[in-house]
Design a protein around this motif. Structure first.
Motif, mmCIF file in Angstrom:
data_model
loop_
_atom_site.group_PDB
_atom_site.id
_atom_site.type_symbol
_atom_site.label_atom_id
_atom_site.label_comp_id
_atom_site.label_asym_id
_atom_site.label_seq_id
_atom_site.Cartn_x
_atom_site.Cartn_y
_atom_site.Cartn_z
ATOM 1 N N VAL A 182 42.340 127.662 53.078
ATOM 2 C CA VAL A 182 42.010 128.438 51.881
ATOM 3 C C VAL A 182 41.259 129.674 52.365
ATOM 4 C CG1 VAL A 182 40.811 128.421 49.667
ATOM 5 C CG2 VAL A 182 41.761 126.289 50.586
ATOM 6 N N VAL A 213 37.687 130.017 53.867
ATOM 7 C CA VAL A 213 36.792 129.357 52.912
ATOM 8 C C VAL A 213 36.760 127.846 53.167
ATOM 9 C CG1 VAL A 213 36.372 128.892 50.463
ATOM 10 C CG2 VAL A 213 37.339 131.085 51.158
ATOM 11 N N ALA A 214 37.930 127.276 53.384
ATOM 12 C CA ALA A 214 37.978 125.823 53.572
ATOM 13 C C ALA A 214 39.309 125.416 54.202
ATOM 14 C CB ALA A 214 37.816 125.117 52.227
ATOM 15 N N LEU A 246 41.866 122.131 53.820
ATOM 16 C CA LEU A 246 42.065 120.926 52.997
ATOM 17 C C LEU A 246 43.183 120.072 53.607
ATOM 18 C CD1 LEU A 246 42.049 122.599 49.439
ATOM 19 C CD2 LEU A 246 40.106 121.555 50.615
ATOM 20 N N PHE A 250 44.420 121.479 45.352
ATOM 21 C CA PHE A 250 44.073 122.882 45.105
ATOM 22 C C PHE A 250 44.908 123.391 43.933
ATOM 23 C CE2 PHE A 250 47.918 124.630 46.969
ATOM 24 C CZ PHE A 250 48.280 123.657 47.904
ATOM 25 N N GLY A 251 44.498 124.559 43.419
ATOM 26 C CA GLY A 251 45.231 125.158 42.305
ATOM 27 C C GLY A 251 44.626 124.812 40.965
ATOM 28 N N GLU A 252 43.550 124.030 40.970
ATOM 29 C CA GLU A 252 42.952 123.619 39.695
ATOM 30 C C GLU A 252 42.138 124.738 39.055
ATOM 31 O OE1 GLU A 252 41.796 123.078 42.550
ATOM 32 O OE2 GLU A 252 39.660 123.469 42.471
ATOM 33 N N MET A 253 41.579 125.649 39.888
ATOM 34 C CA MET A 253 40.658 126.640 39.332
ATOM 35 C C MET A 253 41.381 127.619 38.394
ATOM 36 S SD MET A 253 38.270 127.119 42.715
ATOM 37 C CE MET A 253 37.016 128.207 42.066
ATOM 38 N N GLY A 254 42.508 128.126 38.846
ATOM 39 C CA GLY A 254 43.274 129.062 38.016
ATOM 40 C C GLY A 254 43.733 128.407 36.715
ATOM 41 N N LEU A 255 44.175 127.140 36.821
ATOM 42 C CA LEU A 255 44.686 126.447 35.628
ATOM 43 C C LEU A 255 43.555 126.159 34.638
ATOM 44 C CD1 LEU A 255 47.251 123.856 37.059
ATOM 45 C CD2 LEU A 255 47.725 125.999 35.870
ATOM 46 N N THR A 260 42.040 132.244 42.583
ATOM 47 C CA THR A 260 40.791 132.731 43.179
ATOM 48 C C THR A 260 40.892 132.928 44.686
ATOM 49 O OG1 THR A 260 40.105 130.452 43.488
ATOM 50 C CG2 THR A 260 39.347 131.554 41.465
ATOM 51 N N ALA A 261 41.895 132.353 45.301
ATOM 52 C CA ALA A 261 41.997 132.409 46.763
ATOM 53 C C ALA A 261 43.461 132.254 47.169
ATOM 54 C CB ALA A 261 41.157 131.273 47.364
ATOM 55 N N VAL A 265 46.147 130.172 49.565
ATOM 56 C CA VAL A 265 46.276 128.886 50.263
ATOM 57 C C VAL A 265 47.529 128.941 51.137
ATOM 58 C CG1 VAL A 265 46.467 126.378 49.993
ATOM 59 C CG2 VAL A 265 45.155 127.716 48.320
ATOM 60 N N ARG A 269 33.199 124.757 44.589
ATOM 61 C CA ARG A 269 34.138 125.668 45.253
ATOM 62 C C ARG A 269 33.784 127.123 44.950
ATOM 63 N NH1 ARG A 269 40.056 122.497 45.199
ATOM 64 N NH2 ARG A 269 39.442 121.057 46.851
ATOM 65 N N LEU A 309 33.002 130.111 47.492
ATOM 66 C CA LEU A 309 33.807 131.347 47.429
ATOM 67 C C LEU A 309 32.908 132.573 47.464
ATOM 68 C CD1 LEU A 309 36.613 130.968 44.745
ATOM 69 C CD2 LEU A 309 36.884 131.408 47.178
HETATM 70 P P1 CMP Z 1 43.163 128.456 42.233
HETATM 71 O O1 CMP Z 1 42.139 129.504 41.963
HETATM 72 O O2 CMP Z 1 44.067 128.091 41.171
HETATM 73 O O3 CMP Z 1 44.023 128.921 43.498
HETATM 74 C C1 CMP Z 1 43.367 128.997 44.764
HETATM 75 C C2 CMP Z 1 42.797 127.673 45.045
HETATM 76 O O4 CMP Z 1 42.048 127.578 46.236
HETATM 77 C C3 CMP Z 1 41.770 127.313 43.999
HETATM 78 O O5 CMP Z 1 42.408 127.158 42.763
HETATM 79 C C4 CMP Z 1 41.133 126.113 44.588
HETATM 80 O O6 CMP Z 1 41.927 125.004 44.370
HETATM 81 C C5 CMP Z 1 41.175 126.466 46.063
HETATM 82 N N1 CMP Z 1 39.824 126.889 46.456
HETATM 83 C C6 CMP Z 1 39.149 127.977 46.067
HETATM 84 N N2 CMP Z 1 37.915 127.965 46.622
HETATM 85 C C7 CMP Z 1 37.821 126.848 47.369
HETATM 86 C C8 CMP Z 1 36.792 126.268 48.166
HETATM 87 N N3 CMP Z 1 35.613 126.840 48.292
HETATM 88 N N4 CMP Z 1 37.043 125.110 48.770
HETATM 89 C C9 CMP Z 1 38.243 124.510 48.659
HETATM 90 N N5 CMP Z 1 39.239 125.022 47.902
HETATM 91 C C10 CMP Z 1 39.040 126.162 47.258
#
Ligand code: CMP
Length: 348
Positions: A269, A281-282, A284, A290-295, A302-303, A305, A342, A346
């Motif tokens: 990430v 950043v990380a 995994l 991953f992908g939960e933040m945008g949803l 946000t990042a 992958v 997360r 970030l």
């Molecule tokens: P999303 O923002 O949908 O797409 C990018 C993804 O990167 C984000 O969701 C998280 O799932 C993952 N991500 C963002 N920041 C971090 C973090 N600090 N550690 C691990 N995963 C992250």
């Protein structure tokens, strides 16, 4: 639901489509080669089927990694399908082609020995019993076990007659002329076809029953507080994807559409800061997501992958993801906590 379960059972997840196509061509080629060489029918059938062994093994391995004991169910269903086909061919030889019963030995006549009959049915029964220890609720599996047990008793008796007297193809217990009151009015091939049918039908029903109640173990690990029926439902919407090292799965700033659970390999990430600098950043690995933040925020990614190694992920669409999260308050809270952590990473 039934269609979903069936689709899941028939989908080959472990091997890409081009390899399946290649295997089909190789199998066909092997069959033609064997026919041209004048090999006997059994050998033609064996080489045609054996070509599929690598794909089948990969798929069983994949199923084990995703559905654990269901893989054994697959193996049993495949073994039984082969056994059943032999009986169908034998029935065709006797009742349609008019072959004398003692000469009607199915495709692989070498398998028509009392030891093989006994062992094949015993192995089937043992596999059913192992599965029963795991899937106790499955009534059809119980039915399979009962019929299977009787069938093994019958073959034990027949094997004993063979060992004592050297006589093969004896009627056993229930076949016409059998030890139990002279048996039923069926000759041995017919009686054993009926037995096989009485094992195969409940076994298929047991398999269908289990498929409809099985969920992906990776999904359950990612969401330990979600109810089983919801996991089953969500499982039917999962898509397994394989990506090579270096592939980008999610790009910072893109619209969010899917959620991912890693089942194999590792992803990196990275976050691009305002100066355009890409910062790690990380990392995994299997079991993480991953992908939960945008949803969850209904916001751009946000990042970025990227696959660090060859990876396999389960992808879930937005609706399914929302359904899972909304079904369990604890899950929603756990996710909110992960997202908060997360976010901190970030911005640091
Ligand atoms: P999303 O923002 O949908 O797409 C990018 C993804 O990167 C984000 O969701 C998280 O799932 C993952 N991500 C963002 N920041 C971090 C973090 N600090 N550690 C691990 N995963 C992250």
């Amino acid at each position: 639901m039934v269609n979903n379960a069936l689709r899941r059972a028939l989908t080959i997840n472990s091997v890409p489509a081009n390899i399946i196509l290649l295997t089909a061509m190789a199998s066909y080629g092997a069959m033609i080669f064997a026919i041209i060489q004048g090999w006997p029918l059994w050998a033609v059938v064996v080489v045609t089927i054996l070509t599929w062994l690598p794909v089948v093994s990969m798929e069983v391995g994949w199923t084990y990694r995703h559905y654990e004991w269901l893989a054994l169910f697959y193996v049993l269903v495949l073994i039984n399908a082969g056994h059943f086909m032999e009986h169908v061919v034998q029935m065709t030889q006797i009742h349609i082609l008019g072959v004398a019963p003692k000469n009607a030995k199915g495709i692989i006549s070498q398998l028509d020995t009392e030891w093989i009959h006994f062992s094949a049915n015993l192995i089937t029964l043992l596999l059913v019993l192992v599965l029963l220890s795991r899937f106790r609720q499955n009534v059809w599996l119980w039915v399979t076990a009962v019929v299977g047990t009787w069938h093994v008793i019958e073959h034990s008796y027949i094997l004993n007659v063979y060992l004592q007297t050297g006589v093969t193809s004896s009627p056993g217990l229930l076949t016409k002329g059998g030890a139990l009151g002279g048996g039923l009015p069926f000759i041995r091939p017919d009686m054993h076809f009926i037995y096989n049918l009485l094992v195969t039908v409940p076994l298929m029903l047991a398999f269908a029953y289990q498929l409809r109640r099985t969920y992906n173990e990776w999904l359950a690990k990612a969401f330990p507080h979600v109810a089983e029926d919801r996991l089953v439902e969500a499982t039917s919407h999962l898509q397994a994807l394989k990506l090579s090292a270096g592939a980008t799965l999610v790009r910072q700033g893109d619209a969010a559409d899917r959620f991912y659970i890693i089942t194999q390999g590792e992803v990196a990430v990275t976050h691009r800061d305002e100066a355009g600098q890409e910062n790690p950043v990380a990392t995994l690995g299997p079991g993480q997501f991953f992908g939960e933040m945008g949803l969850l925020a209904n916001a751009p990614r946000t990042a970025t992958v990227t696959a660090r190694t060859d990876v396999e992920v389960l992808a879930m669409d937005r609706n399914t993801f929302s359904g899972v999260v909304d079904s369990s308050e604890t899950t929603a809270q756990d996710l909110a906590e992960t997202v908060a952590q997360r976010r901190v990473a970030l911005s640091s």
